[in-house]
Design an enzyme around this catalytic site. Structure first.
Site, mmCIF file in Angstrom:
data_model
loop_
_atom_site.group_PDB
_atom_site.id
_atom_site.type_symbol
_atom_site.label_atom_id
_atom_site.label_comp_id
_atom_site.label_asym_id
_atom_site.label_seq_id
_atom_site.Cartn_x
_atom_site.Cartn_y
_atom_site.Cartn_z
ATOM 1 N N CYS A 22 33.608 53.138 28.111
ATOM 2 C CA CYS A 22 34.400 53.618 29.248
ATOM 3 C C CYS A 22 35.883 53.451 28.899
ATOM 4 C CB CYS A 22 34.016 52.788 30.482
ATOM 5 S SG CYS A 22 35.080 53.004 31.916
ATOM 6 N N HIS A 23 36.742 54.237 29.542
ATOM 7 C CA HIS A 23 38.188 54.134 29.294
ATOM 8 C C HIS A 23 38.696 52.714 29.532
ATOM 9 C CE1 HIS A 23 39.675 58.158 28.347
ATOM 10 N NE2 HIS A 23 38.746 58.634 29.148
ATOM 11 N N THR A 24 38.086 52.010 30.482
ATOM 12 C CA THR A 24 38.534 50.649 30.790
ATOM 13 C C THR A 24 38.375 49.736 29.585
ATOM 14 O OG1 THR A 24 37.868 51.004 33.083
ATOM 15 C CG2 THR A 24 38.259 48.722 32.405
ATOM 16 N N HIS B 66 30.803 47.347 29.495
ATOM 17 C CA HIS B 66 30.366 47.079 30.872
ATOM 18 C C HIS B 66 29.494 48.184 31.463
ATOM 19 C CE1 HIS B 66 34.094 49.381 31.295
ATOM 20 N NE2 HIS B 66 33.640 49.770 32.470
ATOM 21 N N GLU B 67 29.356 49.310 30.795
ATOM 22 C CA GLU B 67 28.413 50.347 31.235
ATOM 23 C C GLU B 67 27.161 50.190 30.381
ATOM 24 O OE1 GLU B 67 30.946 54.213 32.851
ATOM 25 O OE2 GLU B 67 29.790 54.381 31.034
ATOM 26 N N CYS C 189 27.706 39.023 46.073
ATOM 27 C CA CYS C 189 27.104 37.702 46.261
ATOM 28 C C CYS C 189 26.178 37.670 47.469
ATOM 29 C CB CYS C 189 28.191 36.642 46.411
ATOM 30 S SG CYS C 189 29.084 36.692 47.997
ATOM 31 N N CYS D 58 29.564 36.449 51.241
ATOM 32 C CA CYS D 58 30.953 36.460 51.720
ATOM 33 C C CYS D 58 31.155 37.504 52.817
ATOM 34 C CB CYS D 58 31.913 36.717 50.558
ATOM 35 S SG CYS D 58 31.850 38.412 49.906
ATOM 36 N N CYS E 23 30.713 41.104 51.569
ATOM 37 C CA CYS E 23 29.320 41.497 51.333
ATOM 38 C C CYS E 23 28.556 41.693 52.642
ATOM 39 C CB CYS E 23 28.622 40.462 50.459
ATOM 40 S SG CYS E 23 29.122 40.516 48.722
ATOM 41 N N CYS F 260 33.460 42.109 46.979
ATOM 42 C CA CYS F 260 32.956 40.733 47.043
ATOM 43 C C CYS F 260 34.041 39.713 46.690
ATOM 44 C CB CYS F 260 31.774 40.598 46.084
ATOM 45 S SG CYS F 260 31.087 38.937 45.962
ATOM 46 N N ARG G 157 34.306 39.926 42.651
ATOM 47 C CA ARG G 157 35.188 41.076 42.462
ATOM 48 C C ARG G 157 35.724 41.079 41.031
ATOM 49 N NH1 ARG G 157 39.960 41.746 46.799
ATOM 50 N NH2 ARG G 157 38.154 41.169 48.088
ATOM 51 N N CYS H 41 29.169 52.390 36.096
ATOM 52 C CA CYS H 41 30.629 52.314 36.266
ATOM 53 C C CYS H 41 31.210 53.665 36.709
ATOM 54 C CB CYS H 41 31.310 51.822 34.992
ATOM 55 S SG CYS H 41 33.116 51.725 35.146
ATOM 56 N N ARG I 213 30.930 60.871 27.777
ATOM 57 C CA ARG I 213 30.352 59.564 27.564
ATOM 58 C C ARG I 213 29.570 59.536 26.245
ATOM 59 N NH1 ARG I 213 33.490 57.697 30.405
ATOM 60 N NH2 ARG I 213 33.217 56.246 32.156
#
Length: 391
Positions: free
Chosen positions: A59-61, A81-82, A111, A114, A117, A125, A129, A189, A384
């Site tokens: 991903c770009h992130t 993360h994907e 979670c 909270c 959530c 969250c 987060r 994502c 992707r």
């Protein structure tokens, strides 16, 4: 003559509670190619899950933080993360996941305790987060990855560029085991972010007009959301006209390149649509595009949704009358999806053929060639790239 066949007893070797040694693509310094290393992955602690990653995507992130543009540089680190994977073992207190479950790791969490959530309106969250600066686990402030006893840092709580990773249970969505992980991994994502921005936040009515600013993967997912919602006109806005043909596959009906006009693009869109579009979704993070996306919606009922993340010093400026004339400006995070509660239903949209995921996947590489995925993205090729962990 009689032969006796001697069968050795089948011994199941369990990795539960043991340190696992496996391959991981480690970023040792900013902007330098990832290096395939043997890392040690510790067992999961309380409220943690160790996952065998089968497929991951870039991903770009990942690229943004690998280049060290977005945070205080933290290296060595395992990005990613994907992804899609299978639970290998669970830590103390984990009750809703078990070994063998199919999961999607998510960069943000739920979670379930909270105020966010428990709210039907929020997915931000308090506990889980996204935190791009933290490179350790919440439980004890330590990494689960190491090489020769030295810690390798986590990234957004997922670190999927490793054959095994440890993730907080609140950042894992349990999904239909029949869903192909090499396809649905991209839903963890960017695709869900764009899709949810349209379906959950903009909420265009059937027959409405929608403008999408930025036709990368997230923007095309936003256009896909407008297509699913039944929008009659989907106007793609991008500075790169080469993206327009591809965007037709995602429902785009018309295209505007701001560079082709000598007036603001919001004025162009207003003229095209008799006063403005019903909904707009901004997916670039460029502050000028954000302002245009807001100012191009129709007065009285128009809604603009901001998805892209702007520069930290950017300032959004518009005349207050644009708001007083009953235009609405909204922001969204991960398409307003709660990861554990909502992501399984997004996977089901794919399984029921309501959502098409294959058209987002333009490249596939084996894990050993993960740096090719970075090259594709840096050159702006494709949407992707799926990385197969098993060669």
């Amino acid at each position: 003559m009689c032969f006796k066949l001697r069968l050795k007893p089948l011994v199941m070797t369990s990795t539960v509670g043991q340190v696992i040694r496996c391959r991981a693509a480690v970023a040792w310094e900013a902007g330098k190619p990832l290096v395939m290393e043997e890392v040690e992955v510790a067992p999961p602690q309380a409220n943690e899950v160790r996952v065998k990653i089968l497929f991951t995507s870039l991903c770009h992130t990942d690229v943004y933080f690998w280049e060290a543009k977005g945070q205080n540089p933290l290296f060595p680190r395992i990005y990613g993360h994907e992804a899609g994977g299978i639970v290998e073992s669970v830590g103390e207190g984990v009750t809703d996941l078990k070994p063998g479950d199919h999961v999607l790791p998510v960069f943000t969490g739920e979670c379930k305790e909270c105020a966010h959530c428990k709210s039907e309106e929020s997915n931000m969250c308090d506990l889980l987060r996204i935190n791009t600066d933290r490179g350790v686990m919440l439980n004890d402030g330590k990494s689960r990855f190491s090489i020769n006893g030295k810690p390798i840092y986590h990234f957004v709580g997922t670190s999927t560029f490793s054959e095994y990773t440890v993730i907080h249970v609140g950042c894992l969505a349990k999904i239909n085991p029949l869903a192909p992980l090499d396809k649905v991994c991209v839903l963890s994502c960017g695709i869900s972010t764009g899709l949810g921005a349209t379906l959950n936040v903009a909420k265009p009515a059937k027959g409405s007009t929608v403008a999408v600013f930025g036709l990368g993967a997230v923007g095309l997912a936003a256009a896909e959301g407008a297509r699913i919602a039944g929008a009659s006109r989907i106007i793609g806005v991008d500075l790169n006209s080469n993206r327009f043909e591809e965007a037709k596959k995602f429902g785009a009906t018309e295209f505007v390149n701001p560079k082709d006009y000598n007036k603001p693009v919001q004025e162009v869109i207003a003229e095209m649509t008799n006063g403005g579009v019903d909904r707009s979704v901004e997916c670039t993070g460029n502050i000028d595009a954000m302002i245009s996306a807001f100012e191009c919606v129709h007065d009285g009922w128009g809604v603009a949704v901001l998805v892209g993340v702007p520069h930290k010093d950017a300032v959004f400026k518009t005349h207050p009358m644009n708001l007083l004339n009953e235009r609405t400006l909204k922001g969204t995070f991960f398409g307003n999806y709660k990861p554990r509660s909502d992501l399984p239903s997004v996977v089901e949209k794919y399984m029921s053929k309501e959502l098409e995921v294959e058209k987002f996947i333009t490249h596939t590489v084996p894990f050993s060639e993960i740096n090719k995925a970075f090259e594709y993205m840096l050159r702006g090729e494709g949407l992707r790239c799926i990385i197969r962990m098993e060669e």
